[in-house]
Design a protein around this motif. Structure first.
Motif, PDB file in Angstrom:
ATOM      1  N   GLU A 176       0.471  -1.716  -0.116  1.00  0.00           N
ATOM      2  CA  GLU A 176      -0.197  -0.583  -0.049  1.00  0.00           C
ATOM      3  C   GLU A 176       0.868   1.293  -0.096  1.00  0.00           C
ATOM      4  O   GLU A 176       1.544   1.295   0.841  1.00  0.00           O
TER       5      GLU A 176
ATOM      6  N   TRP B 190      -0.345   0.516   6.288  1.00  0.00           N
ATOM      7  CA  TRP B 190       0.437   2.095   5.595  1.00  0.00           C
ATOM      8  C   TRP B 190       0.411   3.127   6.818  1.00  0.00           C
ATOM      9  O   TRP B 190      -0.777   3.046   7.140  1.00  0.00           O
TER      10      TRP B 190
ATOM     11  N   HIS C 225      -3.979   7.255  -1.599  1.00  0.00           N
ATOM     12  CA  HIS C 225      -3.660   5.936  -0.751  1.00  0.00           C
ATOM     13  C   HIS C 225      -4.253   4.090  -1.582  1.00  0.00           C
ATOM     14  O   HIS C 225      -5.527   4.252  -2.141  1.00  0.00           O
TER      15      HIS C 225
ATOM     16  N   HIS D  85      -4.975   0.910  -2.294  1.00  0.00           N
ATOM     17  CA  HIS D  85      -5.361  -0.738  -1.849  1.00  0.00           C
ATOM     18  C   HIS D  85      -5.470  -1.810  -2.037  1.00  0.00           C
ATOM     19  O   HIS D  85      -4.479  -2.052  -3.521  1.00  0.00           O
TER      20      HIS D  85
ATOM     21  N   SER E 155     -11.059   1.861   5.504  1.00  0.00           N
ATOM     22  CA  SER E 155     -11.081   1.278   6.828  1.00  0.00           C
ATOM     23  C   SER E 155     -11.243   2.012   7.833  1.00  0.00           C
ATOM     24  O   SER E 155     -11.048   3.183   8.340  1.00  0.00           O
TER      25      SER E 155
ATOM     26  N   ASP F  77      -7.822   3.708   8.219  1.00  0.00           N
ATOM     27  CA  ASP F  77      -7.926   5.557   7.540  1.00  0.00           C
ATOM     28  C   ASP F  77      -8.492   5.959   7.442  1.00  0.00           C
ATOM     29  O   ASP F  77      -8.698   7.234   8.227  1.00  0.00           O
TER      30      ASP F  77
END
Ligand code: ZN
Length: 162
Positions: A24, A59, A85, A87, A95, A98
């Motif tokens: 990621e 990350w 970012h 996935h 998520s 996130d």
């Protein structure tokens, strides 16, 4: 609306996909603000790749690296407009991590998630675009995305061979 030059979008994808190994990846889109609030958007001028701890499914940017990655903002009169970012799969949702680790939680903040480690060169339409609202993050519906993120041509060439 955040205006993203195609060059900037391409730079994100090129760098994500040429980085060593499959993981990621994270980048920030910085630029000139169109107004005082994040919801005002702006024009992206600069792509920033922070020193991040990046793995196949996660990350993280630690606070020291986060501040290093923002050091240029004030001198150049720029603001951080969005986070991008990648996935590992086609899932482009946010998520819980996130939600928590987004660079800003101010309403109007935009976070873009690219599918499949960006290996398919995803465009804006393939991405999950998330908007921070007062009570949390919301993934924008496909037909809403254009009101928040617009990718524009970086080069238009009208020359013809004669
Ligand atoms: Zn994520």
């Amino acid at each position: 609306v955040i205006v993203v030059p195609a060059f900037a979008w391409k730079t994100v994808i090129d760098t994500f996909t040429t980085a060593l190994g499959i993981a990621e990846r994270v980048a920030f889109l910085d630029g000139v603000a169109a107004g005082p609030r994040p919801a005002d958007g702006g024009v992206v001028t600069t792509v920033v790749f922070p020193q991040a701890r990046e793995s196949a499914g996660d990350w993280e940017v630690d606070p020291v690296e986060m501040s290093a990655a923002g050091r240029h903002l004030r001198p150049y009169g720029l603001v951080r407009l969005a986070q991008v970012h990648s996935h590992p799969t086609t899932w482009t949702g946010h998520s819980p991590t996130d939600d928590e680790r987004a660079f800003s939680h101010q309403p109007g903040t935009i976070s873009i998630v690219l599918p499949g480690h960006a290996l398919t060169y995803p465009g804006r339409g393939d991405a999950g675009v998330h908007l921070r609202e007062t009570d949390g993050w919301r993934e924008l519906a496909h037909d809403e995305v254009g009101d928040y993120v617009r990718v524009v041509p970086s080069v238009i060439d009208h020359r013809r061979w004669r």
